[in-house]
Motif scaffolding. Structure first.
Motif, short mmCIF file in Angstrom:
data_model
loop_
_atom_site.label_atom_id
_atom_site.label_comp_id
_atom_site.label_asym_id
_atom_site.label_seq_id
_atom_site.Cartn_x
_atom_site.Cartn_y
_atom_site.Cartn_z
N GLN A 84 0.66 -0.84 0.27
CA GLN A 84 0.24 -0.28 -0.12
C GLN A 84 0.66 1.68 0.63
OE1 GLN A 84 -2.52 -0.65 3.26
NE2 GLN A 84 -3.34 -2.19 2.68
N GLN A 85 2.07 1.22 1.25
CA GLN A 85 2.88 2.35 0.75
C GLN A 85 3.35 2.83 -0.69
OE1 GLN A 85 6.21 1.60 3.73
NE2 GLN A 85 4.66 1.51 5.61
N GLN A 137 1.93 1.98 -3.65
CA GLN A 137 1.21 2.03 -4.39
C GLN A 137 0.67 4.21 -3.68
OE1 GLN A 137 -2.55 -1.09 -5.03
NE2 GLN A 137 -0.93 -1.70 -3.50
N GLN A 138 0.47 4.21 -2.63
CA GLN A 138 1.01 5.69 -2.28
C GLN A 138 2.13 6.12 -2.84
OE1 GLN A 138 0.75 5.69 1.97
NE2 GLN A 138 -1.88 4.82 1.16
N SER A 175 1.25 7.07 -6.34
CA SER A 175 -0.03 7.95 -6.90
C SER A 175 0.35 9.77 -7.43
CB SER A 175 -1.43 7.28 -6.12
OG SER A 175 -0.86 8.00 -4.45
#
Length: 403
Positions: free
Chosen positions: A270-271, A273-274, A277
């Motif tokens: 998730q990190q 992907q952040q 982004s």
């Protein structure tokens, strides 16, 4: 000859060891060896149906150690059917169980030869890496109680490359295996390209239909250096590198980046992907298609410009070799244990597993002309044929276990 392979699990999502077992079984089978696998998977696990060899699934295993009360009794009942046993991996119950069952069976008569294939799990990285101090202490205690006996009592320890064999001597004492043998690890020829592969890949990444891209295909995990890759890519994208004088156009915009593999749901995934982004450059697109298998996986390989893996520790790197087999240059760190063979063959670019190393590696790739990239791809294929094809590796393994 009949060989039993013991492994904690055969789920493809578990990483490279189970894929290595599948490759080893196929290579030995081509030489007339009969192979069976015993694992602690659930008997109804769907992925077992895809294998042509027989797997005795005695799970599901319990707890982080992977315990199963069924394993030792099964081994004692079935040892007589096998000439040798290869236990794959370390630090889990199955390897302990095999060694213990061998000791118990010796009182009853002849036992099969026992070989241990660590698959990089004796690499000193795991004892030295930041954030692993507690695990490192746990491993020392486990070595003293269990794993040291397993290693030192086995008939031989089998390694995939010379770097792995040498690194295995560093982290633990006493370490005195009876034999340590480099047998290599072959990777099967990729299936011949078909348009269906491209179509399957584009279902996951339709935005890449007309775009060049670099491919990362592995677990989304800190050890793999995904953060190094993303940060380096974003910096390169912000300041495009001039291309070689013979190449057109005059500015080399970055290829897009595909980060494929399991682990997107983890905190680290998730990190990442952040981090991606936050990219505001429309010329730099980062795609996270998840785990790619079958036709989609081969479509990703065949259509990428190059494969990239700035890993902090990689014992062999099956995906690296699959890329070589597909005539794709590989951009890797010098912590991938087969980097020397690749660098010597001119099949890729090698750099340190640091932020500067990852950025320099991508910059060097972008400065190559199309002709130089194509030539590197041909060198990559030659490196595969010479060093990593299944035939020579299977022959070396058979010679080692027949003694």
């Amino acid at each position: 000859m009949k060989v039993l392979h013991v492994i904690a699990g055969m789920d493809p999502k578990m990483g490279g060891v189970c894929q290595a077992v599948r490759t080893i079984v196929a290579g030995l089978a081509d030489l007339g060896v009969d192979n069976e696998v015993v694992s602690l998977d659930a008997p109804d696990a769907s992925f077992l149906a895809d294998d042509s060899f027989r797997t005795h699934a005695l799970g599901p295993a319990k707890g982080p150690w992977g315990y199963s009360a069924k394993l030792i009794p099964w081994l004692l009942d079935n040892f007589a059917h096998f000439d040798c046993v290869i236990a794959h991996g370390l630090w889990l119950y199955p390897t302990y169980a095999v060694e213990k069952a061998i000791r118990q069976a010796k009182s009853q008569g002849p036992v099969p030869r026992l070989y241990i294939m660590p698959h990089g799990m004796l690499d000193p990285y795991f004892q030295r890496a930041t954030g692993r101090k507690i695990k490192a202490l746990r491993n020392w205690a486990y070595w003293k109680l269990i794993e040291g006996r397993v290693i030192n009592n086995a008939d031989a320890i089998l390694f995939t490359c010379e770097a792995e064999r040498l690194l295995a001597r560093e982290p633990f004492r006493p370490y005195h295996p009876k034999r340590d043998v480099v047998v290599g690890l072959g990777v099967e020829e990729p299936p011949a390209y078909t348009p269906a592969m491209r179509d399957a890949f584009l279902k996951h990444c339709p935005e890449l239909e007309h775009q060049p891209y670099l491919l990362f295909l592995s677990r989304i995990h800190e050890k793999k250096g995904v953060d190094l890759l993303l940060n380096a890519y974003l910096k390169i994208a912000a300041e495009p590198v001039p291309v070689a004088a013979t190449a057109l156009p005059q500015k080399n915009d970055p290829a897009q980046l595909v980060v494929a593999g399991p682990g997107l749901e983890t905190a680290y995934g998730q990190q990442m992907q952040q981090l991606a982004s936050g990219n505001k450059n429309p010329q730099a697109v980062i795609s996270f298609p998840g785990m790619l298998t079958g036709l989609a996986k081969w479509g990703a390989f065949y259509h990428c410009e190059a494969f990239v893996l700035p890993s902090h520790q990689e014992n062999f790197g099956i995906a690296v070799v699959e890329a070589l087999a597909c005539r794709k240059p590989v951009l890797i760190s010098n912590q991938v244990n087969i980097w020397r063979e690749i660098e010597e063959a001119g099949g890729g670019i090698v750099a340190d597993d640091t932020a500067d190393g990852a950025q320099a590696m991508l910059a060097q790739w972008m400065q190559l002309s199309p002709e130089e990239k194509l030539a590197m791809g041909e060198h990559a294929r030659a490196c595969f044929v010479r060093n990593f094809a299944t035939g020579p590796a299977a022959n070396r393994l058979l010679e080692a276990i027949a003694k």
